[in-house]
Enzyme design. Structure first.
Site, PDB file in Angstrom:
ATOM      1  N   LYS A   1      -3.892  -2.020   7.047  1.00 36.33           N
ATOM      2  CA  LYS A   1      -4.890  -3.078   7.014  1.00 36.33           C
ATOM      3  C   LYS A   1      -4.462  -4.236   7.885  1.00 36.33           C
ATOM      4  CE  LYS A   1      -5.790  -2.099   2.217  1.00 36.33           C
ATOM      5  NZ  LYS A   1      -4.472  -1.603   1.850  1.00 36.33           N
TER       6      LYS A   1
ATOM      7  N   GLU B   1      -5.178   8.891  -4.528  1.00 34.00           N
ATOM      8  CA  GLU B   1      -4.583   7.837  -5.352  1.00 34.00           C
ATOM      9  C   GLU B   1      -5.629   7.191  -6.267  1.00 34.00           C
ATOM     10  OE1 GLU B   1      -4.120   3.853  -4.153  1.00 34.00           O
ATOM     11  OE2 GLU B   1      -4.452   4.302  -2.041  1.00 34.00           O
TER      12      GLU B   1
ATOM     13  N   VAL C   1       0.063   4.310  -3.254  1.00 31.20           N
ATOM     14  CA  VAL C   1       0.473   5.364  -2.317  1.00 31.20           C
ATOM     15  C   VAL C   1       1.868   5.875  -2.697  1.00 31.20           C
ATOM     16  CG1 VAL C   1       1.150   5.811   0.086  1.00 31.20           C
ATOM     17  CG2 VAL C   1      -0.993   4.598  -0.413  1.00 31.20           C
TER      18      VAL C   1
ATOM     19  N   LYS D   1      -0.826  -1.491 -12.092  1.00 34.15           N
ATOM     20  CA  LYS D   1      -0.701  -0.925 -10.739  1.00 34.15           C
ATOM     21  C   LYS D   1       0.708  -0.359 -10.628  1.00 34.15           C
ATOM     22  CE  LYS D   1      -0.458  -2.649  -5.957  1.00 34.15           C
ATOM     23  NZ  LYS D   1      -0.693  -3.826  -5.085  1.00 34.15           N
TER      24      LYS D   1
ATOM     25  N   SER E   1       5.833  -3.418   1.341  1.00 28.27           N
ATOM     26  CA  SER E   1       5.384  -2.432   0.352  1.00 28.27           C
ATOM     27  C   SER E   1       6.385  -1.300   0.182  1.00 28.27           C
ATOM     28  CB  SER E   1       4.036  -1.854   0.786  1.00 28.27           C
ATOM     29  OG  SER E   1       3.646  -0.837  -0.116  1.00 28.27           O
ATOM     30  N   ALA E   2       6.533  -0.858  -1.059  1.00 29.83           N
ATOM     31  CA  ALA E   2       7.378   0.299  -1.367  1.00 29.83           C
ATOM     32  C   ALA E   2       6.800   1.585  -0.762  1.00 29.83           C
ATOM     33  CB  ALA E   2       7.520   0.447  -2.885  1.00 29.83           C
ATOM     34  N   ASP E   3       5.547   1.525  -0.282  1.00 30.31           N
ATOM     35  CA  ASP E   3       4.953   2.707   0.365  1.00 30.31           C
ATOM     36  C   ASP E   3       5.793   3.163   1.558  1.00 30.31           C
ATOM     37  OD1 ASP E   3       2.855   2.356  -1.418  1.00 30.31           O
ATOM     38  OD2 ASP E   3       1.389   1.735   0.089  1.00 30.31           O
TER      39      ASP E   3
ATOM     40  N   ASP F   1       7.973  -9.627   1.388  1.00 33.51           N
ATOM     41  CA  ASP F   1       6.976  -8.715   0.825  1.00 33.51           C
ATOM     42  C   ASP F   1       6.757  -7.515   1.741  1.00 33.51           C
ATOM     43  OD1 ASP F   1       4.886  -7.432  -0.419  1.00 33.51           O
ATOM     44  OD2 ASP F   1       3.655  -9.228  -0.669  1.00 33.51           O
TER      45      ASP F   1
HETATM   46  N1  PSU Z   1      -5.923   1.048   0.425  1.00 28.18           N
HETATM   47  C1  PSU Z   1      -7.117   0.555   0.037  1.00 28.18           C
HETATM   48  N2  PSU Z   1      -7.158  -0.165  -1.121  1.00 28.18           N
HETATM   49  C2  PSU Z   1      -6.057  -0.346  -1.901  1.00 28.18           C
HETATM   50  C3  PSU Z   1      -4.793   0.189  -1.481  1.00 28.18           C
HETATM   51  C4  PSU Z   1      -4.798   0.874  -0.308  1.00 28.18           C
HETATM   52  O1  PSU Z   1      -8.120   0.732   0.722  1.00 28.18           O
HETATM   53  O2  PSU Z   1      -6.171  -0.958  -2.950  1.00 28.18           O
HETATM   54  C5  PSU Z   1      -3.568   0.063  -2.353  1.00 28.18           C
HETATM   55  C6  PSU Z   1      -2.753   1.353  -2.218  1.00 28.18           C
HETATM   56  O3  PSU Z   1      -2.578   1.890  -3.508  1.00 28.18           O
HETATM   57  C7  PSU Z   1      -1.434   0.914  -1.647  1.00 28.18           C
HETATM   58  C8  PSU Z   1      -1.340  -0.465  -2.239  1.00 28.18           C
HETATM   59  O4  PSU Z   1      -0.377   1.781  -1.987  1.00 28.18           O
HETATM   60  O5  PSU Z   1      -2.652  -0.978  -2.067  1.00 28.18           O
HETATM   61  C9  PSU Z   1      -0.274  -1.306  -1.582  1.00 28.18           C
HETATM   62  O6  PSU Z   1       0.053  -2.359  -2.426  1.00 28.18           O
HETATM   63  P1  PSU Z   1       1.383  -3.246  -2.181  1.00 28.18           P
HETATM   64  O7  PSU Z   1       1.089  -3.957  -0.880  1.00 28.18           O
HETATM   65  O8  PSU Z   1       1.444  -4.182  -3.363  1.00 28.18           O
HETATM   66  O9  PSU Z   1       2.523  -2.289  -2.092  1.00 28.18           O
HETATM   67 MN    MN Z   2       4.029  -6.185  -2.012  1.00 24.40          MN
END
Ligand code: PSU
Ligand code: MN
Length: 303
Positions: A158, A24, A105, A85, A139-141, A137
């Site tokens: 995380k 990614e 992701v 992003k 994530s769409a992941d 909140d």
């Molecule tokens: N893992 C990391 N650093 C990051 C991310 C993941 O070590 O910056 C990113 C990835 O691209 C993941 C995104 O898909 O954070 C998730 O963001 P959100 O919570 O806004 O969906």
């Molecule tokens: Mn989010």
């Protein structure tokens, strides 16, 4: 309809049916500061090559979907300010408006699938944020793992996320969550999360077989592999807990929301650990690149 550009290396690998690993780009633009981001991106690509696969870093550059970046493109992205992003919701709009963006992701999985790539290495996946019962909140992941057939290797979720809720949502969505070499689901900077991984596998071969088995059964979606950070690089949960707490309360006080939450927390944790969190982040991404290359190799052998 849309322009897709393969790097010369990926094009050659696919013509020869060699294993390819997707990577990614949000981790480069939003996850790490310059110049560690470009150094890490190069090292991760080298790690994939050292384990008999070809890296395909994915991004949208000036309206073109790139599957694999040439080194100068990687460098430009790593230095660029205000790169978008891109998650599932943003990908088509960015291509339509000829924009530039880094893929999360979710968006990387979509692009990998379009390009016929089955395995993807990242740092940590997005998940259910703490306080999601109020903020919604999530994530769409997670939804992406439910619908796009790519095996994602991550060091778990995380500790800035609500890991129990993240695992519950993955279970509801029917996503296999596999602990690699341990029975516990890892927590990114730490090997332990205090939570069991729903499944455990100890070899790349088993993971590759399970990937193929889902396709054979006609099941959509991918797999999440939780690969623990190497012991020498880990930061214990006890050390991190108060730091994460502080970063989160600052985010709340400053009204940080939406897409900005994860980059804000990562940057603050980096500062509050005097850079130690970044060293751990780099080590775990390299470790994931290695395992992803092995899985991609097994998938292509099982062909
Ligand atoms: N893992 C990391 N650093 C990051 C991310 C993941 O070590 O910056 C990113 C990835 O691209 C993941 C995104 O898909 O954070 C998730 O963001 P959100 O919570 O806004 O969906
Ligand atoms: Mn989010």
């Amino acid at each position: 309809m849309y322009d897709i550009t393969y790097s010369s290396e990926v094009r050659a690998a696919q013509a020869a049916a060699l294993p390819v690993v997707a990577l990614e780009s949000t981790i480069i633009t939003h996850g790490m500061p310059y110049p560690q981001n470009i150094e890490t991106a190069r090292e991760v690509e080298a790690e994939v090559r050292a384990h008999a696969a070809v890296p395909a870093t994915i991004a949208v550059l000036e309206g073109r979907l790139h599957i694999g970046l040439e080194d100068h493109e990687l460098e430009t992205l790593a230095k660029a300010q205000d790169v978008a992003k891109l998650s599932r919701a943003d990908l088509a709009a960015c291509l339509a408006m000829k924009g530039t963006g880094a893929t999360t992701v979710a968006a990387t999985m979509i692009a990998a699938h379009i390009a016929g790539i089955s395995v993807f290495a990242t740092g940590g996946i997005g998940g259910v944020h703490q306080g999601a019962e109020l903020s919604f909140d999530v994530s769409a992941d997670l939804q992406e793992l439910a619908q796009t057939p790519v095996t994602v290797v991550a060091a778990g979720a995380k500790a800035i996320l609500d890991i129990p809720k993240t695992l519950e949502v993955l279970e509801t969505l029917g996503v296999p969550v596999i602990g690699y070499g341990q029975s516990e689901f890892p927590a990114f900077w730490s090997r332990a999360s205090g939570l069991a991984a729903p499944l455990r596998m100890d070899t790349a071969k088993e993971i590759a077989k399970a990937h193929a088995m889902r396709a054979a059964l006609g099941l959509p979606g991918g797999q999440l592999v939780g690969n623990p950070v190497p012991e020498t690089a880990e930061i214990s949960r006890e050390t991190l807990a108060p730091i994460i707490e502080q970063a989160q309360s600052e985010a709340r006080a400053q009204g940080i929301s939406g897409k900005s939450v994860t980059p804000f927390l990562l940057a603050r944790i980096f500062e509050l650990t005097d850079g130690r969190s970044l060293a751990t982040n780099i080590a775990l991404v390299l470790n994931n690149a290695r395992l992803a290359a092995q899985i991609a190799g097994e998938i292509s052998r099982q062909g």
